[in-house]
Scaffold this active site. Structure first.
Site, PDB file in Angstrom:
ATOM      1  N   ASN A   7       1.019  -1.150  -0.036  1.00 52.55           N
ATOM      2  CA  ASN A   7      -0.175   0.104  -0.383  1.00 52.55           C
ATOM      3  C   ASN A   7       1.143   1.597   0.169  1.00 52.55           C
ATOM      4  OD1 ASN A   7      -1.352   1.993   1.064  1.00 52.55           O
ATOM      5  ND2 ASN A   7      -3.059   0.604   1.816  1.00 52.55           N
ATOM      6  N   ASP A   9      -0.091   4.354  -0.211  1.00 50.70           N
ATOM      7  CA  ASP A   9      -0.716   5.880   0.270  1.00 50.70           C
ATOM      8  C   ASP A   9       0.302   6.281   1.482  1.00 50.70           C
ATOM      9  OD1 ASP A   9      -2.676   4.713  -0.391  1.00 50.70           O
ATOM     10  OD2 ASP A   9      -4.136   4.142   1.840  1.00 50.70           O
ATOM     11  N   HIS A  10       1.199   6.041   2.106  1.00 54.04           N
ATOM     12  CA  HIS A  10       1.983   7.165   2.596  1.00 54.04           C
ATOM     13  C   HIS A  10       2.777   7.589   1.496  1.00 54.04           C
ATOM     14  CE1 HIS A  10      -0.203   5.266   6.114  1.00 54.04           C
ATOM     15  NE2 HIS A  10      -0.224   4.160   5.856  1.00 54.04           N
ATOM     16  N   ARG A  18       3.663  18.249   1.504  1.00 55.69           N
ATOM     17  CA  ARG A  18       4.742  20.396   0.201  1.00 55.69           C
ATOM     18  C   ARG A  18       3.591  20.296  -0.580  1.00 55.69           C
ATOM     19  NH1 ARG A  18       9.908  21.515   1.478  1.00 55.69           N
ATOM     20  NH2 ARG A  18       9.936  22.300   4.116  1.00 55.69           N
ATOM     21  N   HIS A  43      -5.756   3.408  -1.412  1.00 53.48           N
ATOM     22  CA  HIS A  43      -7.645   4.531  -1.107  1.00 53.48           C
ATOM     23  C   HIS A  43      -7.456   5.124  -1.517  1.00 53.48           C
ATOM     24  CE1 HIS A  43     -10.469   4.487   2.749  1.00 53.48           C
ATOM     25  NE2 HIS A  43     -10.529   4.693   1.684  1.00 53.48           N
ATOM     26  N   ARG A  45      -9.337   8.339  -1.247  1.00 51.48           N
ATOM     27  CA  ARG A  45     -10.928   8.437  -0.039  1.00 51.48           C
ATOM     28  C   ARG A  45     -11.513   9.394  -1.139  1.00 51.48           C
ATOM     29  NH1 ARG A  45     -10.130   8.046   5.633  1.00 51.48           N
ATOM     30  NH2 ARG A  45      -8.596   6.439   6.232  1.00 51.48           N
ATOM     31  N   ARG A  49      -6.710  12.760  -0.257  1.00 52.38           N
ATOM     32  CA  ARG A  49      -6.334  13.272   0.835  1.00 52.38           C
ATOM     33  C   ARG A  49      -4.798  12.938   0.494  1.00 52.38           C
ATOM     34  NH1 ARG A  49      -7.045  10.432   6.682  1.00 52.38           N
ATOM     35  NH2 ARG A  49      -9.442  11.561   6.263  1.00 52.38           N
ATOM     36  N   HIS A  50      -4.556  11.878   0.049  1.00 50.15           N
ATOM     37  CA  HIS A  50      -3.604  11.136  -0.461  1.00 50.15           C
ATOM     38  C   HIS A  50      -3.413  11.029  -1.738  1.00 50.15           C
ATOM     39  CE1 HIS A  50      -4.765   7.748   1.162  1.00 50.15           C
ATOM     40  NE2 HIS A  50      -4.952   8.541   2.357  1.00 50.15           N
ATOM     41  N   GLU A  70      -8.609   0.151  -2.992  1.00 51.79           N
ATOM     42  CA  GLU A  70      -9.373   0.771  -1.406  1.00 51.79           C
ATOM     43  C   GLU A  70     -10.187   1.677  -1.698  1.00 51.79           C
ATOM     44  OE1 GLU A  70      -7.321   0.817   1.559  1.00 51.79           O
ATOM     45  OE2 GLU A  70      -6.271  -1.368   1.472  1.00 51.79           O
ATOM     46  N   THR A 100      -6.537   6.130  10.076  1.00 47.88           N
ATOM     47  CA  THR A 100      -5.991   5.429   9.552  1.00 47.88           C
ATOM     48  C   THR A 100      -8.173   4.598   9.234  1.00 47.88           C
ATOM     49  OG1 THR A 100      -5.294   3.216   8.356  1.00 47.88           O
ATOM     50  CG2 THR A 100      -5.543   3.879  10.722  1.00 47.88           C
ATOM     51  N   THR A 101      -7.933   3.919   8.325  1.00 52.55           N
ATOM     52  CA  THR A 101      -9.166   3.244   8.185  1.00 52.55           C
ATOM     53  C   THR A 101      -9.557   2.870   9.850  1.00 52.55           C
ATOM     54  OG1 THR A 101      -8.560   2.239   5.906  1.00 52.55           O
ATOM     55  CG2 THR A 101     -10.795   1.438   7.354  1.00 52.55           C
ATOM     56  N   GLU A 151     -11.218  -8.993   2.992  1.00 48.52           N
ATOM     57  CA  GLU A 151     -10.322  -8.596   3.757  1.00 48.52           C
ATOM     58  C   GLU A 151     -10.277  -9.009   5.086  1.00 48.52           C
ATOM     59  OE1 GLU A 151      -7.670  -5.250   2.175  1.00 48.52           O
ATOM     60  OE2 GLU A 151      -6.714  -4.830   3.699  1.00 48.52           O
ATOM     61  N   HIS A 192      -3.577  -4.456   7.986  1.00 49.68           N
ATOM     62  CA  HIS A 192      -3.595  -3.330   8.439  1.00 49.68           C
ATOM     63  C   HIS A 192      -2.993  -3.624  10.063  1.00 49.68           C
ATOM     64  CE1 HIS A 192      -5.793   0.052  10.962  1.00 49.68           C
ATOM     65  NE2 HIS A 192      -5.568   0.521   9.747  1.00 49.68           N
ATOM     66  N   GLY A 193      -2.133  -2.881  10.537  1.00 46.73           N
ATOM     67  CA  GLY A 193      -0.802  -2.746  11.056  1.00 46.73           C
ATOM     68  C   GLY A 193      -0.125  -3.668  11.382  1.00 46.73           C
ATOM     69  N   GLY A 214       1.016  -1.353   4.440  1.00 45.36           N
ATOM     70  CA  GLY A 214       1.189   0.018   4.347  1.00 45.36           C
ATOM     71  C   GLY A 214       2.395   0.501   5.019  1.00 45.36           C
ATOM     72  N   HIS A 215       1.600   1.385   5.877  1.00 45.88           N
ATOM     73  CA  HIS A 215       3.024   2.232   7.214  1.00 45.88           C
ATOM     74  C   HIS A 215       4.312   1.334   7.233  1.00 45.88           C
ATOM     75  CE1 HIS A 215       4.231   4.105  10.003  1.00 45.88           C
ATOM     76  NE2 HIS A 215       2.959   4.807   9.609  1.00 45.88           N
TER      77      HIS A 215
HETATM   78  N1  PXP Z   1      -5.273  -2.742   4.416  1.00 49.77           N
HETATM   79  C1  PXP Z   1      -7.018  -1.771   4.241  1.00 49.77           C
HETATM   80  C2  PXP Z   1      -8.233  -2.192   3.422  1.00 49.77           C
HETATM   81  C3  PXP Z   1      -6.585  -0.671   4.871  1.00 49.77           C
HETATM   82  O1  PXP Z   1      -7.500   0.376   4.881  1.00 49.77           O
HETATM   83  C4  PXP Z   1      -4.935  -0.537   5.541  1.00 49.77           C
HETATM   84  C5  PXP Z   1      -4.653   0.825   5.845  1.00 49.77           C
HETATM   85  O2  PXP Z   1      -5.229   2.153   4.397  1.00 49.77           O
HETATM   86  C6  PXP Z   1      -3.977  -1.438   5.291  1.00 49.77           C
HETATM   87  C7  PXP Z   1      -4.431  -2.528   4.534  1.00 49.77           C
HETATM   88  C8  PXP Z   1      -2.739  -1.009   5.133  1.00 49.77           C
HETATM   89  O3  PXP Z   1      -2.967  -0.531   6.991  1.00 49.77           O
HETATM   90  P1  PXP Z   1      -1.390  -0.449   7.189  1.00 49.77           P
HETATM   91  O4  PXP Z   1      -0.930   0.913   6.077  1.00 49.77           O
HETATM   92  O5  PXP Z   1      -1.362  -0.011   8.558  1.00 49.77           O
HETATM   93  O6  PXP Z   1      -0.596  -1.108   6.704  1.00 49.77           O
END
Ligand code: PXP
Length: 247
Positions: A7, A9-10, A18, A43, A45, A49-50, A70, A100-101, A151, A192-193, A214-215
């Site tokens: 992911n 997004d970050h 910036r 994602h 949004r 936003r990103h 997403e 985050t979600t 998921e 997620h996480g 992602g993160h």
């Molecule tokens: N899966 C879904 C559906 C999410 O919304 C996210 C966060 O955007 C992730 C996975 C990835 O989460 P993380 O950034 O905590 O790895």
């Protein structure tokens, strides 16, 4: 073999800090892809936003791997998705103020609406997944709606302290949910996480075939680069997969 969805997004979040063109999530996605990512997740949004429309459009044109988009259950986004044709749409809840979600999508309260949306997306050749809490009722609703996969939200598991009974219980909930989803012929993904410390346990859950992360990868990339960060994560989940196959 278990797939890794990176992911990006970050990377876009850093770009937005910036308000200029760099760093580019499209470039990050290409680097992740050539270092073992099996799909790219973004994602889009409601407020962009990103991730921007431009990112989704260029990703769709340039990726060699599938694009997992997403998005919230929203009419305008559904029309865009039908136009963009990502390989997969993952329906997620969206709350404007959240960082985050938070939590999975509540399918039980909106079966008919999500069924219609799913049918529209599937009709244009897009696979549909729903991001849900590891809960039996949500899984049954997902099967009734007719999505291809679910998921499972791993946030609860990821946020509880290592070695505690709560953590073991959260892992069991994920295992049971994966089994229940599989019994209803749903594909099982998770995310997620997840990070370099907790991913192996989740990658070893039978029937989980894709992880979206992602993160943790982007955070590690700040030190070692996107390519190396993707490669390190891929190595962990491939090893977990190998261990599960041996058992
Ligand atoms: N899966 C879904 C559906 C999410 O919304 C996210 C966060 O955007 C992730 C996975 C990835 O989460 P993380 O950034 O905590 O790895």
């Amino acid at each position: 073999m278990i797939k890794l969805g990176v992911n990006v997004d970050h990377v876009a979040t850093l770009r937005e800090a910036r308000g200029i063109a760099i760093p580019d999530p499209v470039f990050a996605a290409a680097q992740a892809e050539i270092n073992g990512a099996d799909l790219i997740t973004v994602h889009r949004r409601l407020d962009q936003r990103h991730i921007h429309d431009r990112d989704v459009e260029i990703l769709k044109q340039t990726l060699k791997t599938p694009l997992n988009l997403e998005m919230a259950v929203n009419q305008q986004l559904i029309e865009k998705a039908v136009d963009w044709k990502p390989e997969k749409v993952t329906l997620v809840p969206e709350n404007r103020q959240e960082i985050t979600t938070e939590g999975g999508l509540d399918l039980c309260g909106a079966v008919e609406k999500i069924k219609q949306v799913t049918a529209v997306l599937q009709k244009s050749g897009i696979e549909v997944a729903a991001f849900i809490d590891p809960d039996k009722q949500q899984i049954e609703a997902a099967a009734a709606i007719g999505v291809e996969g679910v998921e499972l939200h791993t946030g609860d598991y990821a946020e509880t302290a290592v070695g505690t009974e709560q953590r073991a219980a959260a892992l069991r909930r994920l295992e049971n949910a994966a089994e229940a989803a599989d019994r209803l012929e749903l594909e099982v993904y998770a995310g997620h996480g997840l990070n370099y410390h907790n991913v192996v346990e989740v990658a070893m859950i039978p029937r989980v075939i894709e992880l979206n992360i992602g993160h943790a990868i982007i955070a590690r990339a700040v030190s070692v680069g996107i390519g190396e960060a993707t490669h390190q994560m891929k190595k962990l989940i491939v090893e977990a997969d190998r261990l599960t196959c041996v058992e």
